[in-house]
Design an enzyme around this catalytic site. Sequence first.
Site, PDB file in Angstrom:
ATOM      1  CD  GLU A 112     114.864  57.472  -5.242  1.00 57.55           C
ATOM      2  OE1 GLU A 112     114.879  58.141  -6.289  1.00 57.55           O
ATOM      3  OE2 GLU A 112     115.814  57.454  -4.438  1.00 57.55           O
ATOM      4  CD  GLU A 132     115.579  61.603  -2.041  1.00 56.23           C
ATOM      5  OE1 GLU A 132     115.763  60.417  -2.319  1.00 56.23           O
ATOM      6  OE2 GLU A 132     114.447  62.084  -1.791  1.00 56.23           O
TER       7      GLU A 132
END
Length: 258
Positions: A112, A132
Amino acid sequence: MAYQFIKVDSADHITTITISRPEVMNALHPPANEELGQAFDAFAADERQWGAIVTGAGPHAFSAGNDLKVAASGEKFNVKWSGGFGGITNRHDLWKPVIAAVNGVALGGGFEIALACDIIVASDNAKFGLPEPRVGFVAGAGGMHRLIRFIPQKIAMGMMLRAKPIDAEEAYRLGLVNEVVPQAALLDTARTWAREIMECAPLSVRLSKQAALLNWHLPLEQALNRPVPLTEVWKNSHDLKEGPLAFAEKRKPNWKGR
């Protein structure tokens, strides 16, 4: 400023920010995020710094994202930071260019951070992914929203829902990465990109970034006719006069960034 979990170096108008927790694959806990927020705040405010490179210490990782061992421990930290994860994923007013030099894995929040940069240069051993869901988390620092904007929808959904990484060559093929190089050449290559950007007028670079990102969502006709905040600053700048003058005098321009 002294930092414990990152290193910051500045030279030739370029700030290099290195995440320095190699013992945990440069995963980030709250104090490291706080330092990154401070470093990006300082970079944004420093008129002498025109571009930044973000990388990770050691040969194995750009950043493995959130430090899950610290998260699982329940340890509390009395810190807060600006700019979102890594000091950059929720920073929407930084018009100076930022390059990610991705060495090794960029997973979860690490990916990210890279996605939040303008350019990604990757080593040939780099891996990118949003794992995740495999630990009950989601890519809440922009990964769910940026990835689907940057590559075809089905590919992005496959990456997010399977939560499996891709290698550097696949990332390059998909257009996520600007260049793939041997790891030994990574930082030199990122610096070459930065130096080539620094050859351009700083305000022109920032206006280009601002116009592209702020008008991205608009139909073309609206985007063409919608000035962005830096437009007037650029129109009245020293550098707008300096560029044509230097060209006419057959010399390198002396950019001021104003």
